[in-house]
Scaffold this active site. Structure first.
Site, PDB file in Angstrom:
ATOM      1  N   HIS A   9       0.867  -1.187   0.000  1.00 45.71           N
ATOM      2  CA  HIS A   9       0.000   0.000   0.000  1.00 45.71           C
ATOM      3  C   HIS A   9       0.906   1.241   0.000  1.00 45.71           C
ATOM      4  O   HIS A   9       2.019   1.186   0.542  1.00 45.71           O
ATOM      5  CB  HIS A   9      -0.832  -0.053   1.284  1.00 45.71           C
ATOM      6  CG  HIS A   9      -1.901   0.985   1.398  1.00 45.71           C
ATOM      7  ND1 HIS A   9      -1.644   2.288   1.740  1.00 45.71           N
ATOM      8  CD2 HIS A   9      -3.241   0.898   1.244  1.00 45.71           C
ATOM      9  CE1 HIS A   9      -2.776   2.966   1.794  1.00 45.71           C
ATOM     10  NE2 HIS A   9      -3.769   2.147   1.486  1.00 45.71           N
ATOM     11  N   ASP A  63       3.234  -4.351   8.243  1.00 45.26           N
ATOM     12  CA  ASP A  63       2.012  -3.560   8.094  1.00 45.26           C
ATOM     13  C   ASP A  63       0.845  -4.533   8.299  1.00 45.26           C
ATOM     14  O   ASP A  63       0.525  -5.330   7.411  1.00 45.26           O
ATOM     15  CB  ASP A  63       2.004  -2.931   6.695  1.00 45.26           C
ATOM     16  CG  ASP A  63       0.675  -2.267   6.358  1.00 45.26           C
ATOM     17  OD1 ASP A  63      -0.287  -2.427   7.124  1.00 45.26           O
ATOM     18  OD2 ASP A  63       0.599  -1.604   5.305  1.00 45.26           O
ATOM     19  N   GLN A  92      -4.411  -5.051   7.255  1.00 48.01           N
ATOM     20  CA  GLN A  92      -5.449  -5.965   6.741  1.00 48.01           C
ATOM     21  C   GLN A  92      -5.468  -7.295   7.491  1.00 48.01           C
ATOM     22  O   GLN A  92      -6.231  -8.191   7.126  1.00 48.01           O
ATOM     23  CB  GLN A  92      -5.229  -6.232   5.248  1.00 48.01           C
ATOM     24  CG  GLN A  92      -5.408  -5.017   4.369  1.00 48.01           C
ATOM     25  CD  GLN A  92      -6.841  -4.470   4.395  1.00 48.01           C
ATOM     26  OE1 GLN A  92      -7.794  -5.140   4.789  1.00 48.01           O
ATOM     27  NE2 GLN A  92      -6.994  -3.221   4.000  1.00 48.01           N
ATOM     28  N   LYS A 129     -10.104  -0.468  10.723  1.00 48.70           N
ATOM     29  CA  LYS A 129     -10.257  -1.654   9.877  1.00 48.70           C
ATOM     30  C   LYS A 129     -10.575  -2.888  10.710  1.00 48.70           C
ATOM     31  O   LYS A 129     -10.588  -4.014  10.207  1.00 48.70           O
ATOM     32  CB  LYS A 129      -8.981  -1.879   9.067  1.00 48.70           C
ATOM     33  CG  LYS A 129      -8.761  -0.804   8.002  1.00 48.70           C
ATOM     34  CD  LYS A 129      -7.526  -1.085   7.189  1.00 48.70           C
ATOM     35  CE  LYS A 129      -7.020   0.122   6.447  1.00 48.70           C
ATOM     36  NZ  LYS A 129      -7.766   0.408   5.223  1.00 48.70           N
ATOM     37  N   CYS A 186      -4.609   2.535  -3.735  1.00 50.17           N
ATOM     38  CA  CYS A 186      -3.354   3.030  -3.146  1.00 50.17           C
ATOM     39  C   CYS A 186      -2.227   2.014  -3.330  1.00 50.17           C
ATOM     40  O   CYS A 186      -1.426   1.794  -2.410  1.00 50.17           O
ATOM     41  CB  CYS A 186      -3.516   3.350  -1.656  1.00 50.17           C
ATOM     42  SG  CYS A 186      -4.685   4.636  -1.346  1.00 50.17           S
TER      43      CYS A 186
HETATM   44  N1  PMP Z   1      -1.655  -0.595   4.704  1.00 51.95           N
HETATM   45  C1  PMP Z   1      -2.620  -1.369   4.200  1.00 51.95           C
HETATM   46  C2  PMP Z   1      -2.313  -2.779   3.790  1.00 51.95           C
HETATM   47  C3  PMP Z   1      -3.916  -0.858   4.085  1.00 51.95           C
HETATM   48  O1  PMP Z   1      -4.891  -1.621   3.574  1.00 51.95           O
HETATM   49  C4  PMP Z   1      -4.177   0.476   4.495  1.00 51.95           C
HETATM   50  C5  PMP Z   1      -5.559   1.088   4.360  1.00 51.95           C
HETATM   51  N2  PMP Z   1      -6.197   0.832   3.144  1.00 51.95           N
HETATM   52  C6  PMP Z   1      -3.128   1.222   5.021  1.00 51.95           C
HETATM   53  C7  PMP Z   1      -1.888   0.651   5.119  1.00 51.95           C
HETATM   54  C8  PMP Z   1      -3.343   2.622   5.505  1.00 51.95           C
HETATM   55  O2  PMP Z   1      -4.160   2.655   6.620  1.00 51.95           O
HETATM   56  P1  PMP Z   1      -4.677   4.048   7.220  1.00 51.95           P
HETATM   57  O3  PMP Z   1      -5.246   4.807   6.064  1.00 51.95           O
HETATM   58  O4  PMP Z   1      -5.687   3.654   8.223  1.00 51.95           O
HETATM   59  O5  PMP Z   1      -3.487   4.735   7.815  1.00 51.95           O
END
Ligand code: PMP
Length: 419
Positions: free
Chosen positions: A134, A211, A214, A237, A377
């Site tokens: 991401h 990270d 998910q 999430k 993203c």
């Molecule tokens: N890493 C991953 C794998 C994600 O899916 C996301 C959110 N889509 C993020 C980072 C970023 O999370 P946040 O916008 O809550 O900071």
């Protein structure tokens, strides 16, 4: 749903069926049709228990933390610090003091990139990421690399969306300063082999940031067993509120993290020209923190554990299997990423021939079905897949097979419209 019907179901089915009733968004009055929410990788809906914890905090305990010497402030502080204990327990951290509250995954990664890695980076150093990250796990590293003359290197993925582990050793050079990898891909649902990645990186003395954005709502995480150096995630999430996330850091790195922001609550002594910091983790939490959100995160953890992470994970796998059986055999539809359920969590990306993903999402929306379309993203991954965007389904504990059937009916309509 009658009590008699519920009694006949297995314990697991029963808990899942009852869970949907906990989410007020699915019981809004005056809706033309029920909401089918298949965008859980973006954010999950919130159960009544989490919403009530926020209301109860503001109605009963609202005050600032760590400041007042009066009862209400002690209550708020105790709830806030209780949430830290609950997070530590949830991810298997040995001490609550290993938990820093941030605004989310993105802020946690920026904090490590800026305040821990950057002072150690030199020209020619490498930051190892993967092709499926991401942007939150790419851009913070790019920013510090650009300022120091370091570079990002990428562990590639196969056409099936699996990390090419045979290329890993060659990328773990003496110049590699960190490996930053997601536990689960937000686009393909790929479950990465964290134990192997962490062991291999550590055998070269390279620290690992995971990270977990998910992963936390669908699998049990034990940071001590994983032995990762950093683990980050967002509350929103995992059925919790927006505005709060977590940075777990191994004790041996904690003293190396310099404050990311300055302000109240993080100092010990202030002089005219400089100041000294209070202890970790509070020295990284400048300003009034997200107190109610921490309470909400703690309620989300209680909720998740009440339903059971294994139950949720298994339910999502069943839905993924059901949806994949339809989509992988569907003429004119191509699915990205692994289809083997041992390597896949409840996230499916796909393409419909001759139809832009945005058009697919828009037509599904007319039938009350919320899916995500776009690059999610993850533009590096999109170019690796050779597409500008995908349609993404992502499941959660309140989804069911009937919703996937309705999604399939709607998808048929899309194909009829676009020929
Ligand atoms: N890493 C991953 C794998 C994600 O899916 C996301 C959110 N889509 C993020 C980072 C970023 O999370 P946040 O916008 O809550 O900071």
């Amino acid at each position: 749903m009658s009590e008699e019907f519920l009694k006949k179901l297995s314990d697991r089915q029963n808990r899942i069926l009852r869970a949907k009733a906990d989410f007020p968004i699915f019981h809004k009055k005056k809706e033309k049709r029920p909401l089918i929410y298949l965008d859980n990788a973006a954010t999950t809906q919130k159960p009544r228990q989490v919403i009530e914890s926020l209301v109860s905090f503001y109605e009963q305990h609202n005050s600032n933390v760590h400041r007042g010497i009066y009862r209400l402030s002690e209550e708020a502080t105790s709830l806030y610090e209780g949430a830290r204990r609950s997070v530590a327990h949830f991810i298997g951290a040995s001490s609550p003091q290993s938990i820093v509250f941030t605004r989310g995954t993105t802020e946690s990664i920026n904090m490590i990139a800026r305040s821990w890695l950057q002072p150690k980076l030199n020209r020619g150093d490498h930051i190892l990421v993967t092709e499926m990250e991401h942007h939150s796990n790419l851009i913070p590293w790019q920013l510090v690399a650009q300022e120091t003359g370091a570079q990002l290197s990428y562990l590639s993925i196969t056409s099936q969306g699996i990390l090419e582990l045979e290329n890993l050793e060659a990328l773990l050079t003496p110049d590699t300063k960190i490996l930053a990898v997601s536990a689960v891909s937000n686009v393909l649902g790929t479950i990465n082999p964290l134990e192997h990645l962490i062991k291999t990186a550590h055998s070269h003395n390279i620290p690992v940031l995971v990270d977990g954005a998910q992963a936390v709502a669908r699998q049990i995480i034990d940071v001590a067993a994983l032995d990762c150096d950093f683990f980050v995630f967002s509350a929103h999430k995992m059925y919790g509120p927006t505005g709060i996330g977590v940075l777990y850091c191994k004790p041996e790195h904690q003293q190396d993290i310099q404050p990311f922001m300055g302000g109240g609550g993080m100092i010990e002594q202030v002089q005219e020209q400089n100041a000294s910091w209070t202890e970790y983790p509070w020295k990284l939490e400048a300003g009034t923190p997200a107190i109610a959100q921490a309470v909400g995160l703690s309620a989300a953890i209680d909720y998740l554990q009440g339903v059971g992470l294994e139950t949720i994970g298994r339910h999502e796998k069943e839905l993924t299997d059901y949806a994949l059986q339809k989509l992988t055999q569907w003429p004119g539809v191509s699915v990205h990423g692994p289809v083997n359920l041992t390597q896949k969590a409840g996230v499916i990306s796909f393409q419909v021939d001759n139809t832009h993903p945005h058009d697919v999402a828009q037509i599904l929306d007319e039938d009350g079905i919320a899916v995500r379309a776009g690059h999610h993203c993850a533009q590096i991954l999109m170019s690796r897949l050779g597409v500008p965007a995908t349609v993404r389904l992502s499941f959660s504990l309140y989804n069911d097979q009937a919703e996937i059937d309705q999604f399939a009916e709607s998808l048929l309509k899309v194909q009829q419209m676009f020929g």
